[in-house]
Design a protein around this motif. Structure first.
Motif, mmCIF file in Angstrom:
data_model
loop_
_atom_site.group_PDB
_atom_site.id
_atom_site.type_symbol
_atom_site.label_atom_id
_atom_site.label_comp_id
_atom_site.label_asym_id
_atom_site.label_seq_id
_atom_site.Cartn_x
_atom_site.Cartn_y
_atom_site.Cartn_z
ATOM 1 N N UNK A 29 4.206 1.360 -0.157
ATOM 2 C CA UNK A 29 3.442 0.425 -0.978
ATOM 3 C C UNK A 29 2.433 1.253 -1.794
ATOM 4 N N UNK A 30 2.720 1.406 -3.097
ATOM 5 C CA UNK A 30 1.922 2.351 -3.886
ATOM 6 C C UNK A 30 0.449 1.952 -3.960
ATOM 7 N N UNK A 31 0.178 0.664 -4.071
ATOM 8 C CA UNK A 31 -1.222 0.235 -4.161
ATOM 9 C C UNK A 31 -1.961 0.612 -2.888
ATOM 10 N N UNK A 32 -1.337 0.306 -1.764
ATOM 11 C CA UNK A 32 -1.993 0.607 -0.494
ATOM 12 C C UNK A 32 -2.208 2.110 -0.350
ATOM 13 N N UNK A 33 -1.162 2.887 -0.660
ATOM 14 C CA UNK A 33 -1.266 4.339 -0.498
ATOM 15 C C UNK A 33 -2.349 4.918 -1.394
ATOM 16 N N UNK A 34 -2.452 4.379 -2.612
ATOM 17 C CA UNK A 34 -3.465 4.878 -3.543
ATOM 18 C C UNK A 34 -4.859 4.648 -2.970
ATOM 19 N N UNK A 35 -5.095 3.409 -2.507
ATOM 20 C CA UNK A 35 -6.418 3.104 -1.936
ATOM 21 C C UNK A 35 -6.665 3.974 -0.709
ATOM 22 N N UNK A 36 -5.632 4.111 0.117
ATOM 23 C CA UNK A 36 -5.782 4.895 1.334
ATOM 24 C C UNK A 36 -6.098 6.365 1.013
ATOM 25 N N UNK A 37 -5.431 6.885 -0.034
ATOM 26 C CA UNK A 37 -5.666 8.290 -0.345
ATOM 27 C C UNK A 37 -7.119 8.512 -0.750
ATOM 28 N N UNK A 38 -7.692 7.532 -1.446
ATOM 29 C CA UNK A 38 -9.098 7.683 -1.827
ATOM 30 C C UNK A 38 -9.995 7.568 -0.596
ATOM 31 N N UNK A 39 -9.622 6.665 0.297
ATOM 32 C CA UNK A 39 -10.400 6.518 1.534
ATOM 33 C C UNK A 39 -10.413 7.840 2.305
#
Lengths: 180, 476
Positions: free
Chosen positions: B377-387
């Motif tokens: 899930x690209x949206x989730x992964x993007x947010x997670x990577x910033x976290x």
């Protein structure tokens, strides 16, 4: 180097790597030695067909690494023991375990630079001009999706008519004469 | 686990049930076109200019911050005694760590013959270099008089003074300068064949001239390719011990000091794992928007994102082990100072930072990355990577600050509070990093075309027999 004139060689263009490799194998079998393949990505089978399977990049890399590591270690020893001895918390002047770290880094640095620049030097690069770039179809495909075999005119077996007929027997897209 | 909708997904390989590394129906020409047109287009997207402008604005902040720093000295920062390290060292370690994933992808995964890395290795390497640019600045400006930075190198001088080789600062100079040099060389060598492609496909004389110079006259000769492949493998083989040593040396900056919370043997592996963890997070932060904006979904596929998320899961657990070991050793060492350091780290005045660290580095990623649905899930992964990037910054904050500001002697305790200059310079490096990255995606081939070609089925040559005409016509 004096300006060379005349024909550099004959270039056959192929659509697939397999066709080119087959032609190269046959050419080698036929006695051609001064030839090279030009491909948009490394084709190992072509190197085997040319019987070009060994190179000296790793040797240069090894020598560079040994030189770099020993240079750094000896430099540190000389500095710490003779040139600028410093008493740091009573530790011995020749505290070699600490010297290993910069020596390790320089081993990698020199080995890496030797491999990279050694490769470029053995390849004769940079070489902005090469007769092959004169072939009208070469730059359209050699770095994209076409496969070229060039029989060079300096080969003793090279003859404009026979070599052309030889190349054409493999159904290339085209066979082009390349001038210096 | 193959459900019906998954079987119908064209990106799934029916044999393995995995996402394909490269989308179906690609040819040598199509991958070349996709990537080279991003660079050679005459129409730069407006968004690129806007992004460059914003990043450039932030980078200007860095310039202002550095100018003021040189004029006034490091007193403009929040560093004090005992908290003498502050943002400069936190940012240094954070940036270097981010760089490590690039080398890992380009070198270690090459040695392990992980073909999927080919699509992402070029911009991961670019990320490494730009991260090292940002990182290398910090120790230099932290020494107070950066214009004398060359004193760190061993060179014959009239003062008759040489570096002190038992000091981790001298090791740092060698490790980071070697890392920067080898990364740049590896990156450039990797781009030479692609520069040849760009030279041959460029329409404008200026582009032909520039890429022609950069390509060094590359013509794809088989003899050249073989030496080139040897050199690439050797550079990969050299970069692997290099990348592990760089963060090890950086952890020695801490571990060599006799300070509770720093003086531990777990630091080298724990730093390296943390570096890879944050680095992969940064690769995802960059890759997800890039594949979307440049429509590269068939080249940087869900398989790549999935694999990178798995690497994060593994390295995240190594980091988790590191945190656990720190706590365990604080108790098991029976050292009063170690025990107090850990207690103070968790519950002291800056305990909130430790809380953020546990939440963002462990609690959120390590519970959710198990699920494939979330990994693709690209949206989730993007947010997670910033976290995770935030979390890894806080890890370094916790290590640097909480060990320093409460040391052995209570009378020398202090506190640490960053100033606006600290923040400006940090945000400025983020701007510089993004600015360089925008330039990179516009002017350099961000995906290695020559390596991508080797992954296509058309490269297969049937041994002995005639050509495997792997239906190129059909694929077109």
């Amino acid at each position: 180097m004096p300006m060379q004139e005349g024909i550099y060689g004959l270039v056959a263009e192929f659509d697939t790597p397999g066709d080119m490799v087959r032609a190269t194998e046959a050419a080698h079998h036929h006695g051609y030695r001064r030839m090279d393949c030009y491909t948009p990505y490394p084709v190992e089978e072509a190197a085997e067909a040319l019987h070009f399977t060994k190179n000296r990049v790793s040797l240069i890399c090894l020598l560079g690494g040994i030189l770099g590591g020993s240079t750094a270690f000896l430099m540190q020893t000389w500095i710490a023991v003779w040139s600028y001895p410093l008493n740091i918390a009573g530790r011995p002047l020749y505290s070699w375990p600490a010297f290993i770290i910069p020596a390790y880094e320089w081993t990698i640095l020199w080995a890496g630079l030797s491999a990279a620049f050694g490769m470029l030097a053995m390849n004769g690069l940079p070489q902005p001009y090469h007769p092959l770039f004169n072939a009208p179809n070469f730059r359209d495909g050699a770095t994209v999706d076409k496969f070229f075999l060039c029989l060079e005119a300096t080969d003793p077996r090279f003859s404009l008519v026979e070599s052309r007929a030889f190349l054409e027997s493999f159904n290339p897209v085209s066979v082009v004469e390349v001038d210096h | 686990m193959a459900t019906k909708e998954k079987i119908n997904d064209p990106m799934l390989d029916p044999k393995t049930g995995e996402y394909a590394v490269i989308g179906p129906g690609q040819t040598f020409k199509s991958v070349t076109d996709t990537i080279s047109k991003i660079v050679l287009t005459a129409h730069t997207p407006v968004g690129w200019f806007l992004g460059l402008l914003m990043a450039g604005g932030l980078a200007t902040g860095l310039l202002i911050g550095l100018t003021w720093l040189v004029l006034k000295g490091v007193g403009i920062w929040g560093i004090t005694i005992p908290g003498a390290w502050g943002f400069a060292i936190i940012n240094f370690v954070w940036w270097i760590g981010i760089g490590h994933a690039g080398t890992l992808i380009s070198a270690i995964l090459l040695l392990f013959k992980q073909g999927w890395r080919n699509s992402i290795n070029r911009f991961a390497e670019a990320m490494t270099i730009f991260a090292v640019v940002c990182a290398g600045m910090f120790p230099l400006i932290h020494v107070g008089r950066p214009w004398l930075g060359y004193w760190l190198f061993p060179y014959p001088n009239t003062m008759n003074v040489w570096p002190q080789w038992r000091s981790p600062l001298a090791w740092d100079v060698f490790a980071v300068s070697t890392y920067a040099t080898i990364s740049v060389v590896f990156w450039y060598i990797g781009m030479i064949p692609d520069f040849g492609t760009l030279r041959d496909r460029a329409k404008s004389p200026l582009a032909q001239y520039c890429y022609g110079l950069l390509s060094l006259g590359w013509r794809g000769s088989t003899r050249h390719w073989m030496r080139y492949e040897s050199a690439s493998l050797l550079l990969a083989g050299l970069s692997t011990p290099l990348v592990l040593s760089v963060h090890t040396v950086i952890s020695f900056d801490f571990a060599v000091a006799a300070l509770a919370g720093w003086h531990t043997t777990i630091f080298p592996p724990y730093f390296v794992a943390g570096a890879v963890y944050s680095g992969f997070a940064m690769v995802l932060t960059l890759a997800i928007p890039i594949r979307k904006l440049y429509h590269l979904e068939h080249i940087i596929t869900l398989r790549h994102l999935d694999n990178m998320a798995k690497v994060m899961l593994v390295t995240g657990f190594i980091v988790c082990y590191g945190y656990g070991m720190e706590v365990f050793m604080a108790w098991y060492s029976a050292s009063h100072w170690e025990f107090f350091m850990m207690w103070n780290r968790m519950f002291g005045p800056m305990g909130w930072a430790y809380g953020i660290l546990i939440l963002t580095n462990l609690a959120i990623p390590l519970t959710t990355l198990w699920f494939r649905k979330l990994r693709v899930n690209t949206t989730y992964l993007f947010i997670l990577s910033i976290i995770v990037n935030i979390g890894m910054w806080f890890e370094r904050f916790v290590i640097v600050v909480t060990s320093l500001y409460r040391d052995y002697l209570p009378s020398s305790w202090g506190t640490y509070k960053a100033t606006r200059w600290d923040y400006l310079i940090y945000v400025g490096t983020l701007g510089l990093f993004t600015f360089l990255f925008f330039l990179f995606v516009r002017f350099l081939p961000m995906i290695p075309m020559s390596e991508l070609r080797t992954m296509l089925p058309q490269t297969k040559i049937r041994p002995g027999g005639p050509v495997a005409e792997t239906n190129i016509e059909e694929a077109v």
